[in-house]
Design an enzyme around this catalytic site. Structure first.
Site, mmCIF file in Angstrom:
data_model
loop_
_atom_site.group_PDB
_atom_site.id
_atom_site.type_symbol
_atom_site.label_atom_id
_atom_site.label_comp_id
_atom_site.label_asym_id
_atom_site.label_seq_id
_atom_site.Cartn_x
_atom_site.Cartn_y
_atom_site.Cartn_z
ATOM 1 C CD GLU A 225 -4.790 8.244 9.239
ATOM 2 O OE1 GLU A 225 -4.416 9.343 9.679
ATOM 3 O OE2 GLU A 225 -4.336 7.157 9.627
ATOM 4 C CG ASN B 141 -5.328 3.945 8.386
ATOM 5 O OD1 ASN B 141 -5.541 2.902 7.772
ATOM 6 N ND2 ASN B 141 -4.842 5.030 7.820
ATOM 7 N NE ARG C 150 -3.457 2.295 2.811
ATOM 8 C CZ ARG C 150 -3.218 3.265 3.694
ATOM 9 N NH1 ARG C 150 -2.195 3.167 4.537
ATOM 10 N NH2 ARG C 150 -3.989 4.322 3.760
ATOM 11 C CE1 TYR D 91 -1.924 4.490 12.684
ATOM 12 C CE2 TYR D 91 -0.015 3.151 13.217
ATOM 13 C CZ TYR D 91 -0.749 3.868 12.301
ATOM 14 O OH TYR D 91 -0.317 3.964 11.005
ATOM 15 C CG HIS E 34 -1.062 9.120 2.789
ATOM 16 N ND1 HIS E 34 -1.240 7.799 3.106
ATOM 17 C CD2 HIS E 34 -0.653 9.712 3.938
ATOM 18 C CE1 HIS E 34 -0.945 7.595 4.390
ATOM 19 N NE2 HIS E 34 -0.581 8.750 4.910
ATOM 20 C CD GLU F 148 -1.809 4.414 7.865
ATOM 21 O OE1 GLU F 148 -1.624 4.956 8.980
ATOM 22 O OE2 GLU F 148 -1.852 5.048 6.802
#
Ligand code: NAG
Ligand code: NAG
Ligand code: NAG
Ligand code: NAG
Length: 543
Positions: A188, A332, A98, A334, A143, A405
């Site tokens: 995002e 995504n 990606r 985290y 991005h 992600e």
């Protein structure tokens, strides 16, 4: 003293033992990948006529806004080292790479009147090289690196961006769509809009709360939808690919799960962070989440904006045009935040008006005992990934979720056992969600290599590969985590007992790095050991 240590040792040993026997397998058709983005790795910021992006502009004109005052002018130099990058993806046994396209490398001024052949060739070569090794390219069209010339017109806050983005997207679909079968329009949007326009966190750093981020979001959603309709009308039937969008949020855990207020704050935060973009595209009824529409309308009125809400309204036709414009749900994530309501009267904490004030929820990570990382905002709580995937499943029931992600930072070094633990733990959480019926079809680790991490410069490292930013050809070396991921990707299996030591190549690189005194200080071996034990204990507790 021994009285205390012995039981602890026994506990650790038993955890090690049960963890060691723990292998878990992913579905056979599960898609494994690894990610990067153009500004973070390419360098070549003005090579062969590339135009200026908002990140070139920000880092050149306001270096004081970057933690180490550095920029991405050269970064990992993937503009020249792309063949090595492909080799690394291959070494990882990743089926998918990606990466994102730099708009100004392809159209230096952002418009289609000026197309750079060198830019097209760069990506075309990269795609061909990937295909040569049977690696599927997954391409993000945007991005974060908006052409500076378009930013001067207001960037995403100006509706003019919609047809211009569509022109850019059309060109790349024409040029690469014969070989690229997975497309993401925008990465995002929350970060693009709130962090770029509402806050001073990402370029263009407007730091203008409460108004432009909603204009941005409105145009991002419309631009995304136009590109998807164009793809479906002109390209999809011949090219046979998929197109979607990638959104982001942390899991929003109620600070006190027994508190109704905290649970409502958690739900509100998810609707604001993720629902803002997901609800218009993935819900049955379309449009922004009801709670966003109502709260921002009410607050706008109270604040003297009259009947025009700061959150723009879609027409009924626009709602229909945006709804359903994605073939997969890219997420995504985290970390996790604890959330509570901003008091009964929503005062004090936030500027008025602002996105956070509209949301009326406060986030914290204070008081948690979750392991930390190289980034202040990123603490390790794998259960959050499971909870988030379950929430997405309940809220939208998308048939195809891709974790686009997930990963963790440190401050450098090759013996990154903490990263190994993070991946094992988060992948276990993803597998828990799959086993509970969530349609997760793929996972892309973030990231392929150490990169330019936006406002923190090179100080935080997310790579599976170490990059020597002082060497002329930006030598890449696999970290321990790269060996572990290669094993997971190859076998479709998480295996806690697989804990490789540094191989020959890594030892040579490590020696070289330390003689050149370039090795950033790390927590060292004992840090790594305690980390990995923490991971095992966490796993034992979670299961
Ligand atoms: C096209 O872009 C190149 C490279 O940035 C620049 O040198 C050239 O002047 C541009 N041409 C036009 C017509 O804008
Ligand atoms: C918005 O205001 C209306 C009318 O005062 C009220 O009924 C509604 O509950 C409010 N909605 C929210 C989410 O605050
Ligand atoms: C609003 O909340 C603040 C802080 O909790 C408190 O000091 C204040 O008295 C409250 N005001 C009203 C009108 O309730
Ligand atoms: C550049 O990379 C090559 C391997 O691709 C290596 O042999 C060479 O030593 C490197 N050069 C420098 C100056 O680091």
């Amino acid at each position: 003293m021994f009285k205390f240590i012995l039981p602890v040792l026994l506990l650790i040993a038993s955890c090690l033992d049960s963890a060691a026997s723990q292998t878990r397998r992913f579905p056979d058709d599960f898609r494994w990948g690894v990610g990067s983005s153009s500004y973070q790795i390419e360098g070549g910021w003005n090579a062969d006529g590339k135009g200026e992006s908002i990140w070139d502009f920000l880092t050149h004109n306001y270096p004081e806004k970057i933690a180490d005052k550095l920029n991405g002018d050269i970064s990992a130099d993937s503009y020249h080292q792309w063949k090595r990058d492909v080799q690394m993806v291959k070494e990882l046994h990743a089926g998918t790479y990606r990466f994102s396209l730099s708009w100004t490398r392809i159209m230096p001024g952002g418009y289609k009147n000026n197309v750079s052949t060198a830019g097209i060739e760069y990506y075309s070569n990269l795609i061909d090289e990937l295909l040569r090794y049977n690696i599927t390219p997954m391409v993000t069209i945007y991005h974060w690196d908006m052409p500076q010339r378009l930013q001067e017109l207001g960037g995403w806050t100006n509706p003019e961006i919609i047809p211009v983005f569509k022109d850019y997207a059309r060109l790349v679909l024409e040029m690469f769509g014969d070989r690229v079968k997975t497309w993401t329009t925008i990465n995002e949007p929350l970060h693009v809009c709130e962090c770029g326009y509402g806050l001073d966190y990402m370029a263009p750093s407007y730091n203008y709360p409460g108004i432009p981020s909603y204009l941005c979001g409105h145009n991002v959603l419309k631009a995304h939808a136009e590109v998807v309709h164009m793809y479906r009308e002109l390209f999809q039937s011949q090219q046979g690919g998929r197109i979607g969008i990638t959104m982001d949020t942390s899991w929003m855990e109620p600070k006190d799960v027994t508190s109704t207020e905290d649970r409502e704050a958690s739900e509100r935060a998810l609707q604001f962070y993720l629902g803002w973009f997901a609800h218009p595209i993935f819900s049955k009824e379309g449009n922004y989440p009801k709670v966003m529409i109502e709260r921002i309308r009410n607050l706008s009125k109270e604040q003297g904006f009259g009947d025009r809400s700061r959150l723009p309204e879609f027409t009924a036709e626009e709602i229909q045009r945006i709804r359903g414009t994605a073939d997969f749900f890219g997420i995504n994530s985290y970390t996790t935040k604890l959330v509570y309501s901003n008091g009964h009267n929503n005062t004090g904490k936030f500027p008025v008006p602002s996105f956070n004030h509209d949301m009326g929820a406060v986030e914290t990570q204070k008081g948690v005992d979750w392991p930390s990382s190289g980034s202040s905002w990123l603490k390790v709580y794998p259960r959050g990934m499971y909870n988030l995937l379950m929430w997405i499943h309940r809220e939208y029931n998308p048939p195809r979720i891709l974790v686009t992600e997930n990963g963790v930072s440190d401050r450098g070094g090759l013996e990154d056992y903490a990263r190994v633990d993070y991946y094992n733990l988060y992948l276990s959480a993803v597998l828990d969600a799959i086993e509970d019926g969530v349609n997760v079809k793929g996972y892309m680790a973030w990231s392929l290599m150490d990169s330019y991490e936006w406002k923190v410069g090179f100080s935080e490292k997310f790579g599976l590969y170490h990059v020597d930013f002082n060497s002329p050809n930006r030598t890449r070396t696999p970290k321990v985590s790269a060996l572990v991921m290669a094993q997971i990707y190859k076998t479709n299996t998480i295996d806690w007992s697989y804990r490789p030591k540094l191989n020959e190549e890594q030892l040579v690189a490590l020696a070289q790095l330390s003689t050149e005194n370039q090795q950033p200080k790390t927590s060292g071996a004992s840090g790594a050991v305690s980390w990995s034990l923490t991971g095992l204990l966490l796993l034992a507790l979670l299961r």
